[in-house]
Write a protein that holds these residues in place. Structure first.
Motif, PDB file in Angstrom:
ATOM      1  N   LEU A  26       0.831  -1.202   0.000  1.00 28.54           N
ATOM      2  CA  LEU A  26       0.000   0.000   0.000  1.00 28.54           C
ATOM      3  C   LEU A  26       0.868   1.257   0.000  1.00 28.54           C
ATOM      4  CD1 LEU A  26      -2.814  -0.972   2.562  1.00 28.54           C
ATOM      5  CD2 LEU A  26      -3.030  -0.789   0.078  1.00 28.54           C
ATOM      6  N   VAL A  27       1.913   1.254   0.805  1.00 28.68           N
ATOM      7  CA  VAL A  27       2.806   2.420   0.874  1.00 28.68           C
ATOM      8  C   VAL A  27       3.533   2.619  -0.450  1.00 28.68           C
ATOM      9  CG1 VAL A  27       4.918   3.306   1.941  1.00 28.68           C
ATOM     10  CG2 VAL A  27       3.111   2.356   3.370  1.00 28.68           C
ATOM     11  N   LEU A  28       3.967   1.534  -1.090  1.00 28.89           N
ATOM     12  CA  LEU A  28       4.642   1.642  -2.380  1.00 28.89           C
ATOM     13  C   LEU A  28       3.706   2.208  -3.449  1.00 28.89           C
ATOM     14  CD1 LEU A  28       6.693  -1.695  -2.472  1.00 28.89           C
ATOM     15  CD2 LEU A  28       7.568   0.627  -2.144  1.00 28.89           C
ATOM     16  N   ILE A  29       2.440   1.792  -3.425  1.00 28.92           N
ATOM     17  CA  ILE A  29       1.459   2.317  -4.376  1.00 28.92           C
ATOM     18  C   ILE A  29       1.261   3.808  -4.161  1.00 28.92           C
ATOM     19  CG2 ILE A  29      -0.973   2.266  -5.058  1.00 28.92           C
ATOM     20  CD1 ILE A  29      -0.943  -0.748  -4.447  1.00 28.92           C
ATOM     21  N   ILE A  30       1.129   4.218  -2.886  1.00 27.92           N
ATOM     22  CA  ILE A  30       0.963   5.640  -2.578  1.00 27.92           C
ATOM     23  C   ILE A  30       2.185   6.431  -3.034  1.00 27.92           C
ATOM     24  CG2 ILE A  30       0.758   7.331  -0.706  1.00 27.92           C
ATOM     25  CD1 ILE A  30      -0.759   5.133   0.873  1.00 27.92           C
ATOM     26  N   THR A  31       3.372   5.888  -2.779  1.00 26.30           N
ATOM     27  CA  THR A  31       4.605   6.558  -3.195  1.00 26.30           C
ATOM     28  C   THR A  31       4.643   6.753  -4.712  1.00 26.30           C
ATOM     29  OG1 THR A  31       5.796   5.549  -1.337  1.00 26.30           O
ATOM     30  CG2 THR A  31       7.125   6.449  -3.134  1.00 26.30           C
ATOM     31  N   LEU A  32       4.217   5.732  -5.450  1.00 24.59           N
ATOM     32  CA  LEU A  32       4.163   5.834  -6.911  1.00 24.59           C
ATOM     33  C   LEU A  32       3.183   6.906  -7.351  1.00 24.59           C
ATOM     34  CD1 LEU A  32       4.867   4.808  -9.748  1.00 24.59           C
ATOM     35  CD2 LEU A  32       3.106   3.047  -9.466  1.00 24.59           C
ATOM     36  N   LEU A  33       2.025   6.957  -6.719  1.00 33.04           N
ATOM     37  CA  LEU A  33       1.017   7.970  -7.066  1.00 33.04           C
ATOM     38  C   LEU A  33       1.536   9.376  -6.791  1.00 33.04           C
ATOM     39  CD1 LEU A  33      -2.239   6.267  -5.694  1.00 33.04           C
ATOM     40  CD2 LEU A  33      -1.545   6.509  -8.085  1.00 33.04           C
ATOM     41  N   ILE A  34       2.252   9.529  -5.686  1.00 33.16           N
ATOM     42  CA  ILE A  34       2.818  10.839  -5.349  1.00 33.16           C
ATOM     43  C   ILE A  34       3.811  11.282  -6.418  1.00 33.16           C
ATOM     44  CG2 ILE A  34       4.258  12.096  -3.699  1.00 33.16           C
ATOM     45  CD1 ILE A  34       3.097  10.198  -1.540  1.00 33.16           C
ATOM     46  N   LYS A  35       4.653  10.354  -6.856  1.00 33.91           N
ATOM     47  CA  LYS A  35       5.631  10.683  -7.893  1.00 33.91           C
ATOM     48  C   LYS A  35       4.945  11.070  -9.198  1.00 33.91           C
ATOM     49  CE  LYS A  35       9.450   7.879  -6.102  1.00 33.91           C
ATOM     50  NZ  LYS A  35      10.342   6.713  -6.343  1.00 33.91           N
ATOM     51  N   LEU A  36       3.852  10.393  -9.521  1.00 36.11           N
ATOM     52  CA  LEU A  36       3.098  10.729 -10.742  1.00 36.11           C
ATOM     53  C   LEU A  36       2.506  12.133 -10.645  1.00 36.11           C
ATOM     54  CD1 LEU A  36       1.257   7.334 -11.442  1.00 36.11           C
ATOM     55  CD2 LEU A  36       3.202   8.297 -12.686  1.00 36.11           C
ATOM     56  N   VAL A  37       1.985  12.467  -9.459  1.00 37.30           N
ATOM     57  CA  VAL A  37       1.425  13.814  -9.262  1.00 37.30           C
ATOM     58  C   VAL A  37       2.524  14.860  -9.374  1.00 37.30           C
ATOM     59  CG1 VAL A  37       0.323  15.354  -7.597  1.00 37.30           C
ATOM     60  CG2 VAL A  37      -0.500  13.007  -7.841  1.00 37.30           C
ATOM     61  N   GLU A  38       3.684  14.589  -8.787  1.00 39.33           N
ATOM     62  CA  GLU A  38       4.812  15.525  -8.872  1.00 39.33           C
ATOM     63  C   GLU A  38       5.241  15.738 -10.312  1.00 39.33           C
ATOM     64  OE1 GLU A  38       7.459  13.446  -6.110  1.00 39.33           O
ATOM     65  OE2 GLU A  38       7.417  15.231  -4.870  1.00 39.33           O
ATOM     66  N   LYS A  39       5.285  14.654 -11.093  1.00 42.26           N
ATOM     67  CA  LYS A  39       5.670  14.768 -12.496  1.00 42.26           C
ATOM     68  C   LYS A  39       4.629  15.576 -13.273  1.00 42.26           C
ATOM     69  CE  LYS A  39       8.438  10.538 -12.825  1.00 42.26           C
ATOM     70  NZ  LYS A  39       8.544   9.186 -13.446  1.00 42.26           N
ATOM     71  N   ALA A  40       3.356  15.381 -12.938  1.00 43.46           N
ATOM     72  CA  ALA A  40       2.290  16.129 -13.615  1.00 43.46           C
ATOM     73  C   ALA A  40       2.439  17.622 -13.346  1.00 43.46           C
ATOM     74  CB  ALA A  40       0.925  15.632 -13.149  1.00 43.46           C
ATOM     75  N   PHE A  41       2.736  17.977 -12.087  1.00 39.39           N
ATOM     76  CA  PHE A  41       2.944  19.385 -11.741  1.00 39.39           C
ATOM     77  C   PHE A  41       4.179  19.935 -12.457  1.00 39.39           C
ATOM     78  CE2 PHE A  41       0.428  18.903  -7.614  1.00 39.39           C
ATOM     79  CZ  PHE A  41      -0.608  19.690  -8.090  1.00 39.39           C
ATOM     80  N   ALA A  42       5.228  19.113 -12.542  1.00 39.77           N
ATOM     81  CA  ALA A  42       6.452  19.549 -13.217  1.00 39.77           C
ATOM     82  C   ALA A  42       6.195  19.826 -14.693  1.00 39.77           C
ATOM     83  CB  ALA A  42       7.548  18.500 -13.048  1.00 39.77           C
ATOM     84  N   ARG A  43       5.418  18.942 -15.347  1.00 39.47           N
ATOM     85  CA  ARG A  43       5.085  19.175 -16.760  1.00 39.47           C
ATOM     86  C   ARG A  43       4.253  20.435 -16.920  1.00 39.47           C
ATOM     87  NH1 ARG A  43       4.336  13.451 -16.761  1.00 39.47           N
ATOM     88  NH2 ARG A  43       2.094  13.743 -16.470  1.00 39.47           N
ATOM     89  N   SER A  44       3.346  20.663 -15.973  1.00 38.76           N
ATOM     90  CA  SER A  44       2.511  21.856 -16.029  1.00 38.76           C
ATOM     91  C   SER A  44       3.363  23.123 -15.908  1.00 38.76           C
ATOM     92  CB  SER A  44       1.474  21.820 -14.906  1.00 38.76           C
ATOM     93  OG  SER A  44       0.713  23.002 -14.869  1.00 38.76           O
ATOM     94  N   ASP A  45       4.359  23.064 -15.016  1.00 39.16           N
ATOM     95  CA  ASP A  45       5.233  24.236 -14.837  1.00 39.16           C
ATOM     96  C   ASP A  45       6.057  24.502 -16.093  1.00 39.16           C
ATOM     97  OD1 ASP A  45       4.346  24.625 -12.296  1.00 39.16           O
ATOM     98  OD2 ASP A  45       5.965  23.521 -11.322  1.00 39.16           O
ATOM     99  N   ARG A  46       6.517  23.425 -16.747  1.00 40.63           N
ATOM    100  CA  ARG A  46       7.317  23.601 -17.972  1.00 40.63           C
ATOM    101  C   ARG A  46       6.472  24.215 -19.095  1.00 40.63           C
ATOM    102  NH1 ARG A  46       9.674  18.577 -16.372  1.00 40.63           N
ATOM    103  NH2 ARG A  46       8.235  17.422 -17.714  1.00 40.63           N
ATOM    104  N   ARG A  47       5.189  23.822 -19.155  1.00 38.03           N
ATOM    105  CA  ARG A  47       4.321  24.360 -20.219  1.00 38.03           C
ATOM    106  C   ARG A  47       4.033  25.838 -20.014  1.00 38.03           C
ATOM    107  NH1 ARG A  47       1.568  19.275 -19.848  1.00 38.03           N
ATOM    108  NH2 ARG A  47       0.048  20.216 -18.430  1.00 38.03           N
ATOM    109  N   THR A  48       3.917  26.232 -18.713  1.00 41.14           N
ATOM    110  CA  THR A  48       3.588  27.621 -18.420  1.00 41.14           C
ATOM    111  C   THR A  48       4.807  28.520 -18.357  1.00 41.14           C
ATOM    112  OG1 THR A  48       3.632  27.117 -16.037  1.00 41.14           O
ATOM    113  CG2 THR A  48       1.494  26.999 -17.172  1.00 41.14           C
ATOM    114  N   ALA A  49       6.000  27.894 -18.349  1.00 40.64           N
ATOM    115  CA  ALA A  49       7.236  28.688 -18.248  1.00 40.64           C
ATOM    116  C   ALA A  49       7.501  29.431 -19.544  1.00 40.64           C
ATOM    117  CB  ALA A  49       8.400  27.766 -17.924  1.00 40.64           C
TER     118      ALA A  49
END
Length: 237
Positions: free
Chosen positions: A214-237
């Motif tokens: 369960l913790v590994l799944i949550i960790t993976l989801l967190i990383k996916l959310v972080e990557k999504a935010f990072a892509r969003s920042d690159r598009r708006t930069a």
């Protein structure tokens, strides 16, 4: 008893439909309490953080700030299990409240406890946002609440996603204490199997593996959310 025999005894019980259903129920209850508790915690924590960082020119804001400080002190200063026991066995009877499901009490207490911790996380997130952002919002005519909602909070959330993820992981692991108020969770299922097999080795090892997954799944989801935010920042930069 060696591990092989322990596994055979454990599996002979777990493969029965009754115990499989209980295991699924326990895992679902564990996830439900953690997820809903985090959602409540984020809402409460955000409101408390807004109060804490808001200007204290008005009396009402100073009063709210004191109330929030007491709230945070209580829920950060007492163990989760104590909060559950007091809520279920003391507060509800004193209020004359009956027929409330234990899992509902668990969700509410987990949410209120999480809110105290998330408030500090959110406050740190707000402080990490350049104050010029708030000033710019006010300069273009936005009210303080609207500026917080539209400008400050979205930026703060990006900064605190990893920390919120850690809070979610903590809630998942702490759900085992809901057994104190009769909620059937993952720990309760494994405890009962250990009780009827007179062997604690495999049930508790199996429980540990499920928590790790369960913790590994949550960790993976967190990383996916972080990557999504990072892509969003690159598009708006």
């Amino acid at each position: 008893m060696n591990l092989k025999n322990s596994w055979e005894v454990f599996w002979s019980v777990l493969k029965k439909d009754y115990w499989k259903k209980l295991l699924v129920k326990g895992i679902v209850n564990t996830i439900e309490i953690a997820v809903l508790g985090l959602i409540i915690g984020i809402v409460l924590g955000t409101l408390i953080a807004i109060v804490k960082v808001s200007p204290k020119y008005k009396r009402i804001m100073r009063v709210l700030d004191k109330i929030c400080s007491v709230y945070v002190a209580i829920f950060r200063g007492t163990p989760m299990v104590v909060q559950l026991l007091i809520s279920y066995y003391v507060i509800l009877p004193l209020l004359g409240v009956k027929n409330v499901e234990a899992i509902v009490v668990g969700i509410i207490v987990f949410g209120m406890n999480s809110g105290a911790y998330v408030s500090e996380i959110m406050r740190g997130g707000f402080n990490s946002v350049d104050k010029g952002q708030l000033e710019a919002g006010r300069a273009v005519g936005l009210s303080y609440p609207i500026t917080m909602i539209k400008i400050v909070i979205p930026q703060a959330v990006k900064n605190i996603v990893p920390t919120l993820g850690n809070e979610f992981i903590t809630l998942i692991k702490e759900t085992s204490v809901v057994s104190f108020i009769t909620v059937y969770d993952l720990y309760t299922v494994m405890r009962d199997i250990a009780g009827i097999t007179y062997d604690h080795i495999m049930p508790y090892l199996f429980m540990a593996v499920i928590y790790i997954v369960l913790v590994l799944i949550i960790t993976l989801l967190i990383k996916l959310v972080e990557k999504a935010f990072a892509r969003s920042d690159r598009r708006t930069a």
